[in-house]
Design an enzyme around this catalytic site. Structure first.
Site, PDB file in Angstrom:
ATOM      1  N   CYS A  76      -9.787  -5.300   5.408  1.00  0.00           N
ATOM      2  CA  CYS A  76     -10.424  -3.977   5.357  1.00  0.00           C
ATOM      3  C   CYS A  76     -11.899  -4.159   5.004  1.00  0.00           C
ATOM      4  CB  CYS A  76      -9.767  -3.088   4.304  1.00  0.00           C
ATOM      5  SG  CYS A  76      -8.276  -2.276   4.855  1.00  0.00           S
ATOM      6  N   ASP A 128       4.270   5.214 -13.007  1.00  0.00           N
ATOM      7  CA  ASP A 128       3.936   4.444 -14.206  1.00  0.00           C
ATOM      8  C   ASP A 128       3.931   5.321 -15.456  1.00  0.00           C
ATOM      9  OD1 ASP A 128       2.986   2.121 -15.698  1.00  0.00           O
ATOM     10  OD2 ASP A 128       1.089   3.212 -15.803  1.00  0.00           O
TER      11      ASP A 128
END
Length: 158
Positions: A76, A128
């Site tokens: 990327c 999380d």
């Protein structure tokens, strides 16, 4: 069939050379969902979660992730993003959170991966922050909703 742009004639992965491409305004929208128990979602919505504002933290994580996509996904390009927006919505009737991200720039390559990364990392952040309360949450349905600009033109998911 369209050829993979990141693979050369020898089958080796390479970063695409975009130096000759025209600079255009490009935008991409992506979404992700986090499915959870009603009690977990209620902790988030009511602001009673012991770790603080889950949506605010996930929003910032998604924005940061979009800016670091080039560092996370091989091949990327590092991009000068002009806009990153992450919206989170509790869908209480379905016990899930919907995340939508928008990334925009004027550049030579698209921002689809940045939008997908923003939505994905926001979802991971929700997991999380809530895993102490519920470990069997499900992250899913990560997809590109729409992209504009560039050689391939407009795409909109059905």
């Amino acid at each position: 069939m369209t050829q993979f742009t990141h693979i050369n004639a020898s089958g080796e992965a390479n970063m695409v050379d975009v130096s000759a491409k025209a600079e255009t305004v490009r935008e991409a929208r992506a979404e992700a969902f986090v499915h959870m128990a009603p009690e977990t979602l209620q902790l988030i919505v009511s602001g009673q979660h012991h770790k603080g504002d889950v949506f605010a933290t996930a929003r910032i994580a998604g924005i940061q992730a979009a800016k670091k996509t080039w560092d996370l996904i091989p091949l990327c390009h590092p991009l000068l993003l002009s806009k990153v927006e992450v919206q989170l919505e509790a869908i209480e009737a379905e016990n899930k959170v919907r995340i939508e991200s928008v990334c925009k720039l004027a550049g030579k390559t698209g921002v689809e991966m940045e939008a997908l990364t923003a939505a994905s990392v926001a979802a991971l952040t929700i997991y999380d922050m809530c895993k102490a309360v519920q470990k069997d949450m499900v992250i899913g349905q990560v997809r590109l909703l729409e992209k504009t600009g560039g050689k391939s033109g407009h795409f909109k998911a059905e």
